[in-house]
Structure formats: C-alpha cells, structure tokens
Design an enzyme around this catalytic site. Structure first.
Site, PDB file in Angstrom:
ATOM      1  N   MET A 167      43.233  73.375  54.778  1.00 31.11           N
ATOM      2  CA  MET A 167      41.858  73.713  55.105  1.00 31.11           C
ATOM      3  C   MET A 167      41.459  72.827  56.295  1.00 31.11           C
ATOM      4  SD  MET A 167      40.378  74.024  51.245  1.00 31.11           S
ATOM      5  CE  MET A 167      41.709  73.064  50.537  1.00 31.11           C
ATOM      6  N   ASP A 176      42.445  80.335  43.737  1.00 29.49           N
ATOM      7  CA  ASP A 176      42.156  78.915  43.850  1.00 29.49           C
ATOM      8  C   ASP A 176      40.637  78.690  43.785  1.00 29.49           C
ATOM      9  OD1 ASP A 176      42.941  76.490  46.506  1.00 29.49           O
ATOM     10  OD2 ASP A 176      41.885  76.292  44.597  1.00 29.49           O
ATOM     11  N   GLY A 177      40.230  78.065  42.662  1.00 30.32           N
ATOM     12  CA  GLY A 177      38.806  77.703  42.567  1.00 30.32           C
ATOM     13  C   GLY A 177      38.146  78.274  41.328  1.00 30.32           C
ATOM     14  N   SER A 203      39.927  70.884  38.437  1.00 29.44           N
ATOM     15  CA  SER A 203      39.051  70.147  37.505  1.00 29.44           C
ATOM     16  C   SER A 203      39.262  70.573  36.051  1.00 29.44           C
ATOM     17  CB  SER A 203      37.584  70.323  37.897  1.00 29.44           C
ATOM     18  OG  SER A 203      37.298  71.679  38.136  1.00 29.44           O
ATOM     19  N   HIS A 212      47.845  73.628  50.883  1.00 29.64           N
ATOM     20  CA  HIS A 212      46.747  74.514  51.314  1.00 29.64           C
ATOM     21  C   HIS A 212      46.010  73.803  52.437  1.00 29.64           C
ATOM     22  CE1 HIS A 212      42.601  76.329  49.909  1.00 29.64           C
ATOM     23  NE2 HIS A 212      42.914  76.696  51.143  1.00 29.64           N
ATOM     24  N   SER A 241      45.939  71.512  40.952  1.00 35.24           N
ATOM     25  CA  SER A 241      45.538  70.936  42.238  1.00 35.24           C
ATOM     26  C   SER A 241      45.229  69.457  42.051  1.00 35.24           C
ATOM     27  CB  SER A 241      44.276  71.624  42.760  1.00 35.24           C
ATOM     28  OG  SER A 241      43.667  70.824  43.765  1.00 35.24           O
ATOM     29  N   MET A 264      42.086  68.723  53.565  1.00 31.91           N
ATOM     30  CA  MET A 264      40.799  69.023  54.199  1.00 31.91           C
ATOM     31  C   MET A 264      40.512  68.008  55.308  1.00 31.91           C
ATOM     32  SD  MET A 264      38.489  69.799  50.849  1.00 31.91           S
ATOM     33  CE  MET A 264      39.207  70.638  49.418  1.00 31.91           C
ATOM     34  N   GLY A 270      36.264  70.715  44.625  1.00 32.41           N
ATOM     35  CA  GLY A 270      36.671  71.148  43.291  1.00 32.41           C
ATOM     36  C   GLY A 270      35.435  71.307  42.426  1.00 32.41           C
ATOM     37  N   GLY A 271      35.634  71.873  41.239  1.00 36.04           N
ATOM     38  CA  GLY A 271      34.556  71.940  40.251  1.00 36.04           C
ATOM     39  C   GLY A 271      33.475  72.953  40.538  1.00 36.04           C
ATOM     40  N   ASP A 328      45.365  70.101  48.275  1.00 26.83           N
ATOM     41  CA  ASP A 328      44.260  70.615  49.096  1.00 26.83           C
ATOM     42  C   ASP A 328      43.979  69.676  50.258  1.00 26.83           C
ATOM     43  OD1 ASP A 328      42.976  71.859  46.112  1.00 26.83           O
ATOM     44  OD2 ASP A 328      43.355  73.077  47.881  1.00 26.83           O
ATOM     45  N   MET A 347      40.738  82.803  47.908  1.00 22.00           N
ATOM     46  CA  MET A 347      39.818  81.765  47.451  1.00 22.00           C
ATOM     47  C   MET A 347      38.800  82.372  46.497  1.00 22.00           C
ATOM     48  SD  MET A 347      40.872  78.973  48.595  1.00 22.00           S
ATOM     49  CE  MET A 347      39.512  77.939  48.044  1.00 22.00           C
ATOM     50  N   HIS A 386      49.723  71.731  43.680  1.00 22.52           N
ATOM     51  CA  HIS A 386      48.893  72.233  44.789  1.00 22.52           C
ATOM     52  C   HIS A 386      48.175  71.065  45.449  1.00 22.52           C
ATOM     53  CE1 HIS A 386      46.548  75.490  46.747  1.00 22.52           C
ATOM     54  NE2 HIS A 386      45.520  74.684  46.643  1.00 22.52           N
TER      55      HIS A 386
HETATM   56  C1  DX5 Z   1      38.517  74.193  47.193  1.00 21.68           C
HETATM   57  C2  DX5 Z   1      39.759  73.694  46.498  1.00 21.68           C
HETATM   58  C3  DX5 Z   1      39.558  73.870  45.016  1.00 21.68           C
HETATM   59  C4  DX5 Z   1      40.628  73.249  44.185  1.00 21.68           C
HETATM   60  C5  DX5 Z   1      40.536  73.722  42.761  1.00 21.68           C
HETATM   61  O1  DX5 Z   1      38.627  74.000  48.539  1.00 21.68           O
HETATM   62  O2  DX5 Z   1      40.887  74.413  46.960  1.00 21.68           O
HETATM   63  O3  DX5 Z   1      39.470  75.249  44.754  1.00 21.68           O
HETATM   64  O4  DX5 Z   1      41.848  73.585  44.673  1.00 21.68           O
HETATM   65  O5  DX5 Z   1      39.311  73.319  42.304  1.00 21.68           O
HETATM   66  P1  DX5 Z   1      38.795  73.628  40.821  1.00 21.68           P
HETATM   67  O6  DX5 Z   1      39.960  74.112  40.004  1.00 21.68           O
HETATM   68  O7  DX5 Z   1      38.275  72.298  40.340  1.00 21.68           O
HETATM   69  O8  DX5 Z   1      37.747  74.670  40.984  1.00 21.68           O
HETATM   70 ZN    ZN Z   2      43.528  74.891  47.360  1.00 19.06          ZN
END
Ligand code: DX5
Ligand code: ZN
Length: 218
Positions: A67, A174-175, A197, A65, A7, A36, A143-144, A34, A136, A32
């Site tokens: 959001m 994801d996440g 991350s 993705h 991502s 937002m 992230g993180g 993200d 999710m 990927h």
């Molecule tokens: C949340 C994002 C994160 C990202 C990945 O909205 O979609 O999940 O893609 O983040 P990491 O891998 O840093 O958790």
């Molecule tokens: Zn995502």
C-alpha cells in the site's frame, strides 16, 4: 483449498517470532504483511527489513501487500527480503502489465489489489496474467475496521471474471474478516482470507486461528 493468511499488522511486533509460531502451529497457510508508506494510505507500518524478519521466522509463504506510492521502485527490495507473493494496488500503478511481468521475473507470485470502490471489471485485461486478486473489504490503511457489505457481490464478480477468461488467479479478501464475515465470503468464492485483529487482538491467538481455519475448511 481455502487458505488463511494472518496479517501481522495487528500482531505484537515486539514478540513477532512467537506470534507467527502461534498462527503457524494453529493452521495458518500464509503470513500477510501490510506495507504502508503514509502516502498511498494515511498510515505508516514497515518495510523490507521487517519482511526479512518474518521470512526468518516462518516456513509459510510471505504474502506482501504494498500500500505504497511507486511500488515499482521497491519490487526488488521486497523480493530480496523474502516476499513470495507481491501485490500492488491497481489504483497506483500506471503500467500494470509491466509491473506484473517484473514481479514474475523476480520469481515471486504477482497480485493486484483493488480498493472497495474500484470495479472488478477494471481488471478484465490484466486478470489472465495475475496469480492473485486481492479485493479490499475495508478501506486500506488500518486494521480493526468494519467489513464493507457489498464485498460478497464483488467476490462473485471476480469468480465470474476468472471463469470467463479461463484464468486461474486466487481471490483474496482483506479487512474485517472474522467469525461473523468469513463464511459468507467463502461461499461467495474467496480462496484466501486475510485476518489481522480477529486473530492477534483475540484472547487466544491459537484458538482464533484454528476457529477461522475450521470455518473455511468446512
Ligand atoms: C488494511 C489492512 C487490514 C489488515 C487486516 O489496509 O490491509 O485490512 O490487513 O485488518 P483486520 O483483519 O484487522 O480488519
Ligand atoms: Zn493487507
């Protein structure tokens, strides 16, 4: 075949082409993005213009993705920017079957995303029409964050749902995906792994990409 989707949310965007090249050369399968809007989630990232820049920088499929509120209003923009896969949140779309059909009409693969508290069973009447189910494993927006512990069970439920419907959607997570969590979600049945991350905030982007890819390829 297990796929790794770095991502770019955590990438150094001032050096995006170089960051994408590093993951692409080290085994990444998708990129990927993200998206937002600060309304569906409490964070703002980027839009179609950045997807266009990503598309110019890679030969890999661009996995978008959304959001965002009212994603139906932006499907053409994201497809025209080069999105190969467009995923919308189940919680946000009222006429989901129409949205999935529209994404496919535009020529992209169609995905549905569920937040950590949305039951997998909610998808039983749309699952046979989708190409991707994104589960999710953190609360969307940043992230993180830490991996939510009941995710393996949810992945297993999605595998069961796919089998019961004789559907063929891919299951993506994801996440909070890193060297400690990726194995168990792979064993649970996940096909595509988003990692931000754990790749882009590591000391060595190439090595961390290769390590995650290796962990899912065994
Ligand atoms: C949340 C994002 C994160 C990202 C990945 O909205 O979609 O999940 O893609 O983040 P990491 O891998 O840093 O958790
Ligand atoms: Zn995502």
């Amino acid at each position: 075949m297990k796929l790794l989707a770095p991502s770019i949310l955590s990438a150094d965007l001032s050096n995006l082409a170089q960051q994408i090249r590093l993951v692409e050369m080290s085994g990444a399968d998708w990129i990927h993005c993200d998206i937002m809007d600060g309304h569906f989630v409490p964070n703002i990232t980027f839009g179609p213009v950045l997807v266009k820049a990503v598309k110019k920088s890679t030969k890999l499929p661009v996995d978008v993705h959304l959001m965002i509120k009212n994603p139906d209003n932006y499907l053409e923009d994201f497809r025209n920017a080069g999105s190969d896969i467009i995923s919308v949140h189940f919680e946000e779309v009222i006429h989901l079957n129409r949205t999935i059909t529209r994404i496919k009409e535009l020529g992209a693969k169609a995905g549905v995303v569920i937040n950590p508290s949305t039951p997998v069973s909610s998808l039983k009447d749309i699952a046979e029409y989708i190409d991707l189910l994104l589960i999710m494993t953190v609360n969307p927006g940043f992230g993180g964050q830490s991996f939510i512990s009941n995710s393996e069970r949810r992945i297993a439920e999605a595998v069961e749902l796919r089998k019961s419907l004789k559907a063929n959607f891919l299951i993506e997570v994801d996440g909070g995906i890193n060297t400690k969590t990726i194995k168990s979600v792979s064993i649970a049945g996940c096909d595509v792994f988003v990692a931000g991350s754990s790749i882009f905030h590591s000391d060595n982007i190439s090595a961390s990409t290769a390590e995650l890819k290796n962990l899912i390829s065994k």
